[in-house]
Design an enzyme around this catalytic site. Sequence first.
Site, mmCIF file in Angstrom:
data_model
loop_
_atom_site.group_PDB
_atom_site.id
_atom_site.type_symbol
_atom_site.label_atom_id
_atom_site.label_comp_id
_atom_site.label_asym_id
_atom_site.label_seq_id
_atom_site.Cartn_x
_atom_site.Cartn_y
_atom_site.Cartn_z
ATOM 1 N N LYS A 10 -14.597 11.244 -24.616
ATOM 2 C CA LYS A 10 -15.361 11.220 -23.359
ATOM 3 C C LYS A 10 -16.369 12.366 -23.284
ATOM 4 O O LYS A 10 -16.327 13.308 -24.099
ATOM 5 C CB LYS A 10 -14.378 11.249 -22.190
ATOM 6 C CG LYS A 10 -13.459 10.012 -22.143
ATOM 7 C CD LYS A 10 -12.643 9.988 -20.851
ATOM 8 C CE LYS A 10 -11.716 8.774 -20.820
ATOM 9 N NZ LYS A 10 -11.044 8.648 -19.492
ATOM 10 N N TYR A 50 -14.795 -0.771 -17.869
ATOM 11 C CA TYR A 50 -13.658 -0.469 -16.997
ATOM 12 C C TYR A 50 -13.482 -1.513 -15.893
ATOM 13 O O TYR A 50 -12.899 -1.203 -14.837
ATOM 14 C CB TYR A 50 -13.834 0.927 -16.396
ATOM 15 C CG TYR A 50 -13.482 2.055 -17.342
ATOM 16 C CD1 TYR A 50 -12.186 2.188 -17.840
ATOM 17 C CD2 TYR A 50 -14.420 3.018 -17.708
ATOM 18 C CE1 TYR A 50 -11.842 3.234 -18.679
ATOM 19 C CE2 TYR A 50 -14.087 4.070 -18.558
ATOM 20 C CZ TYR A 50 -12.794 4.174 -19.035
ATOM 21 O OH TYR A 50 -12.450 5.212 -19.860
ATOM 22 N N ASN A 113 -10.600 13.686 -18.894
ATOM 23 C CA ASN A 113 -9.358 13.752 -19.670
ATOM 24 C C ASN A 113 -9.560 13.512 -21.169
ATOM 25 O O ASN A 113 -8.663 13.063 -21.877
ATOM 26 C CB ASN A 113 -8.283 12.837 -19.073
ATOM 27 C CG ASN A 113 -8.591 11.364 -19.226
ATOM 28 O OD1 ASN A 113 -9.717 10.995 -19.545
ATOM 29 N ND2 ASN A 113 -7.602 10.518 -19.000
ATOM 30 N N HIS A 116 -10.180 8.216 -24.235
ATOM 31 C CA HIS A 116 -9.648 6.922 -23.796
ATOM 32 C C HIS A 116 -9.047 6.240 -25.019
ATOM 33 O O HIS A 116 -9.584 6.365 -26.120
ATOM 34 C CB HIS A 116 -10.765 6.026 -23.231
ATOM 35 C CG HIS A 116 -10.327 4.595 -23.083
ATOM 36 N ND1 HIS A 116 -9.633 4.148 -21.987
ATOM 37 C CD2 HIS A 116 -10.437 3.525 -23.918
ATOM 38 C CE1 HIS A 116 -9.352 2.866 -22.154
ATOM 39 N NE2 HIS A 116 -9.824 2.461 -23.313
ATOM 40 N N GLU A 127 -11.609 -4.552 -26.160
ATOM 41 C CA GLU A 127 -12.408 -3.323 -26.103
ATOM 42 C C GLU A 127 -13.187 -3.085 -27.391
ATOM 43 O O GLU A 127 -14.329 -2.614 -27.351
ATOM 44 C CB GLU A 127 -11.494 -2.135 -25.795
ATOM 45 C CG GLU A 127 -10.923 -2.191 -24.371
ATOM 46 C CD GLU A 127 -10.055 -1.006 -24.009
ATOM 47 O OE1 GLU A 127 -9.548 -0.990 -22.885
ATOM 48 O OE2 GLU A 127 -9.878 -0.097 -24.852
HETATM 49 P P1 CMP Z 1 -8.683 5.986 -19.280
HETATM 50 O O1 CMP Z 1 -7.622 5.824 -20.290
HETATM 51 O O2 CMP Z 1 -10.070 6.121 -19.772
HETATM 52 O O3 CMP Z 1 -8.626 4.730 -18.271
HETATM 53 C C1 CMP Z 1 -9.096 4.814 -16.943
HETATM 54 C C2 CMP Z 1 -9.386 6.214 -16.511
HETATM 55 O O4 CMP Z 1 -9.455 6.424 -15.117
HETATM 56 C C3 CMP Z 1 -8.290 7.125 -16.983
HETATM 57 O O5 CMP Z 1 -8.359 7.274 -18.381
HETATM 58 C C4 CMP Z 1 -8.589 8.382 -16.151
HETATM 59 O O6 CMP Z 1 -9.530 9.240 -16.777
HETATM 60 C C5 CMP Z 1 -9.235 7.814 -14.886
HETATM 61 N N1 CMP Z 1 -8.400 7.996 -13.703
HETATM 62 C C6 CMP Z 1 -8.727 8.721 -12.615
HETATM 63 N N2 CMP Z 1 -7.752 8.673 -11.701
HETATM 64 C C7 CMP Z 1 -6.767 7.889 -12.212
HETATM 65 C C8 CMP Z 1 -5.479 7.470 -11.740
HETATM 66 N N3 CMP Z 1 -5.009 7.832 -10.544
HETATM 67 N N4 CMP Z 1 -4.734 6.675 -12.552
HETATM 68 C C9 CMP Z 1 -5.196 6.279 -13.763
HETATM 69 N N5 CMP Z 1 -6.401 6.648 -14.255
HETATM 70 C C10 CMP Z 1 -7.183 7.456 -13.493
#
Ligand code: CMP
Length: 140
Positions: A10, A50, A113, A116, A127
Site C-alpha cells: 500500500k 474494494y 496497514n 493487502h 483479484e
Molecule cells: P485490506 O486487507 O486491504 O482490506 C480492506 C481494508 O480496509 C483493510 O485491509 C484495512 O486497511 C481497511 N479497514 C479500515 N477499517 C477496517 C475495519 N474496521 N475492518 C476491516 N478493514 C478495515
Amino acid sequence: ALERTLSIIKPDAVAKNVVGEIYSRFEKAGLKVAAARMKHLSRAEAEGFYAVHRERPFFNALVEFMISGPVMIQVLQGEGAVLKNRELMGATNPKDAAAGTIRADFADSIDANAVHGSDSLENAAIEVAYFFPATDVYTR
Ligand code: CMP
C-alpha cells in the site's frame, strides 16, 4: 496445493521505501513473484477493487488512502499461497498483529496497514484477474 494470491504493498509502505524488505519476506517464505506492477490507482479502480466493502463505514477512507500514492501490486505463487501470505502479513489492525509480521513491523494504523492480501482462493482469482491479464502472470 500450488496457489496464487494477490498482494498489494500500500501507499504507506511504498512511501517508507520498504518494497524490497517486504518482497524479501515473501521470497524467504517460499512465495514467488509471478507478476508485478507499480500503479497509482484511480478512484474508480480502487472503488472497483474494494467493491465488497462498499457499504462498510470505512469504505471512503480506504479508497482515499489507496489513491494517496502509488502501490506495488503482485501475484504471489506457492504452496498454500493465500494462507501463507496472510500469515506473513499479520492481523488487519497492526495493534493486533503478531511480532515479526509485516504489519507489526511496517504498518501504522488499520487504514495505513502496509499490505493487502486476498482472503480466500476464490477472491484471489478475482483479484488477480482485476489487475493482470492471464498472459502477464508467469508460472514459476
Ligand atoms: P485490506 O486487507 O486491504 O482490506 C480492506 C481494508 O480496509 C483493510 O485491509 C484495512 O486497511 C481497511 N479497514 C479500515 N477499517 C477496517 C475495519 N474496521 N475492518 C476491516 N478493514 C478495515
